[in-house]
Write an enzyme that holds these catalytic residues in place. Structure first.
Site, PDB file in Angstrom:
ATOM      1  N   GLY A 158       0.845  -1.203   0.000  1.00 13.57           N
ATOM      2  CA  GLY A 158       0.000   0.000   0.000  1.00 13.57           C
ATOM      3  C   GLY A 158       0.873   1.242   0.000  1.00 13.57           C
ATOM      4  N   ARG A 241       0.835  -4.201  12.094  1.00 10.99           N
ATOM      5  CA  ARG A 241       0.081  -4.626  13.272  1.00 10.99           C
ATOM      6  C   ARG A 241       0.666  -5.957  13.739  1.00 10.99           C
ATOM      7  NH1 ARG A 241      -1.356  -0.178  13.481  1.00 10.99           N
ATOM      8  NH2 ARG A 241      -3.450   0.704  13.700  1.00 10.99           N
ATOM      9  N   GLU A 270       0.009  -6.494  22.165  1.00 15.73           N
ATOM     10  CA  GLU A 270       0.262  -5.117  22.564  1.00 15.73           C
ATOM     11  C   GLU A 270      -0.753  -4.609  23.594  1.00 15.73           C
ATOM     12  OE1 GLU A 270       1.121  -3.111  18.916  1.00 15.73           O
ATOM     13  OE2 GLU A 270       0.659  -1.185  19.832  1.00 15.73           O
ATOM     14  N   HIS A 288       5.252   1.382  19.362  1.00 17.21           N
ATOM     15  CA  HIS A 288       4.213   1.804  18.398  1.00 17.21           C
ATOM     16  C   HIS A 288       4.289   3.321  18.150  1.00 17.21           C
ATOM     17  CE1 HIS A 288       0.021   0.520  16.718  1.00 17.21           C
ATOM     18  NE2 HIS A 288       0.589   1.444  15.945  1.00 17.21           N
TER      19      HIS A 288
HETATM   20  C1  GLV Z   1      -0.964   3.551  13.591  1.00 16.10           C
HETATM   21  O1  GLV Z   1      -0.629   2.471  13.927  1.00 16.10           O
HETATM   22  C2  GLV Z   1      -2.036   3.812  12.690  1.00 16.10           C
HETATM   23  O2  GLV Z   1      -2.708   2.858  12.284  1.00 16.10           O
HETATM   24  O3  GLV Z   1      -2.253   4.981  12.348  1.00 16.10           O
HETATM   25  C1  GLV Z   2      -0.689  -0.468   4.804  1.00 16.07           C
HETATM   26  O1  GLV Z   2      -1.352  -0.158   5.762  1.00 16.07           O
HETATM   27  C2  GLV Z   2      -0.134   0.450   3.838  1.00 16.07           C
HETATM   28  O2  GLV Z   2      -0.712   1.537   3.621  1.00 16.07           O
HETATM   29  O3  GLV Z   2       0.915   0.110   3.271  1.00 16.07           O
END
Ligand code: GLV
Ligand code: GLV
Length: 322
Positions: A158, A241, A270, A288
């Site tokens: 992503g 995650r 976590e 995190h």
């Molecule tokens: C952080 O972990 C987020 O998902 O923004």
């Molecule tokens: C995943 O969350 C991404 O944006 O690469």
């Protein structure tokens, strides 16, 4: 009629100010910790709230929606949204939004930081100096490994994974391969990235970096079964995650030396961090914080506010998740 918004913890002001400028009433939890579920329910039942900004530490499901049937939008102050039961939201007719697109640069930079911390043994060296153990230069002290020219395997491509690819391909001449449910023509064109299966990513990569959201289909994506395919001596990085990687399998692979090191910003259970990981010297462990910087937090705060405003004014949120 003026809208009432509840925020489960203090966040960067910019979005709060946007909501207040609209004339909305904003209440914010005064506690400097995540609220327990019962506390969220209690807070939300105090007024007829129209919208909620919640955090990734809040578990949002039907109990919460029931406690506050007037709130028809929950804006999650995070890119990930695994803390929200989307099925329950759908049944309750609640719109959920996330902060996609906001913190990709921060998380991608942080990922490169974790990789370098491990490959150049920066954190190990730092601890050594702090313990007063440094007695003089030595040719073989903390020999690391080059990052330059290595093969990087992305699990998920992503916006974050794509930036990691770009930084490492352009900056360190790395070869990029990736596994994903969809092909990413942009990362292929920009970084000459190769779309392969997860098993092949594990087999071929010197450094494996996880960038997939946590979904039922990605829980334990890297697990006891497929971790055996990992190239001997590879490094694993997770800034996505925790539960995407089966922690016990990862620890076993570290103990056997199959994984040379791991860099983790997230954990399966976590905020609990496995004691074994803490005792090892070839792990770099952070709390995190990959997106923890004002630029990203401001964007997240703004986007939560924009989603809520757009939902009320145009009947449509901007970054809805379904
Ligand atoms: C952080 O972990 C987020 O998902 O923004
Ligand atoms: C995943 O969350 C991404 O944006 O690469």
């Amino acid at each position: 009629m003026s809208k009432h918004i509840y925020i489960t913890r203090q966040i960067n002001e910019i979005g709060i100010n946007m909501l207040r400028e609209k004339g909305y009433h904003v209440d914010i939890s005064k506690k400097d910790r995540p609220l327990h579920k019962d506390e969220i329910k209690k807070e939300l039942s105090k007024k007829k709230y129209d919208a909620v900004i919640c955090l990734l530490t809040d578990h949002i499901d039907k109990e919460i929606f029931k406690a506050c049937p007037t709130a028809k939008i929950f804006a999650n102050y995070a890119v990930g949204y695994n803390n929200i039961n989307l099925n329950d939201a759908k049944k309750a007719g609640v719109t959920i939004t996330n902060c996609r697109g906001t913190s990709a640069h921060a998380v991608a930079e942080f990922t490169v930081g974790l990789i370098l911390s491990l490959s150049a043994r920066i954190v190990e060296g730092d601890l050594f100096v702090r313990k007063g153990k440094y007695k003089g230069w030595k040719p073989d002290l903390f020999l690391g490994e080059d990052l330059f020219g290595k093969t990087i395997g992305l699990v998920g491509s992503g916006s974050i994974g794509s930036l990691v690819a770009e930084f490492l391909h352009k900056g360190f001449n790395c070869k990029i391969c990736y596994s994903d449910v969809v092909k990413n023509p942009v990362v292929e064109a920009k970084c000459n990235a190769e779309h392969i299966s997860l098993e092949e990513v594990l087999k071929n990569s010197d450094i494996i970096s996880v960038h997939t959201p946590l979904l039922p289909s990605t829980k334990h994506l890297i697990n006891k079964k497929n971790i055996k395919h990992v190239k001997d001596g590879a490094i694993l990085i997770n800034t996505a995650r925790g539960p995407v990687v089966e922690e016990v399998a990862m620890i076993e692979a570290l103990e056997k030396g199959k994984l040379r090191g791991v860099g983790l910003d997230v954990y399966e259970f976590e905020p609990e961090v496995n004691k074994k990981l803490m005792k090892m010297t070839n792990t770099v462990l952070t709390p995190h914080i990959a997106s923890a910087r004002d630029s990203a937090r401001n964007e997240m705060s703004e986007l939560c506010a924009k989603n809520i405003i757009s939902f009320f004014e145009k009947n449509r949120a901007i970054t809805e998740v379904k």
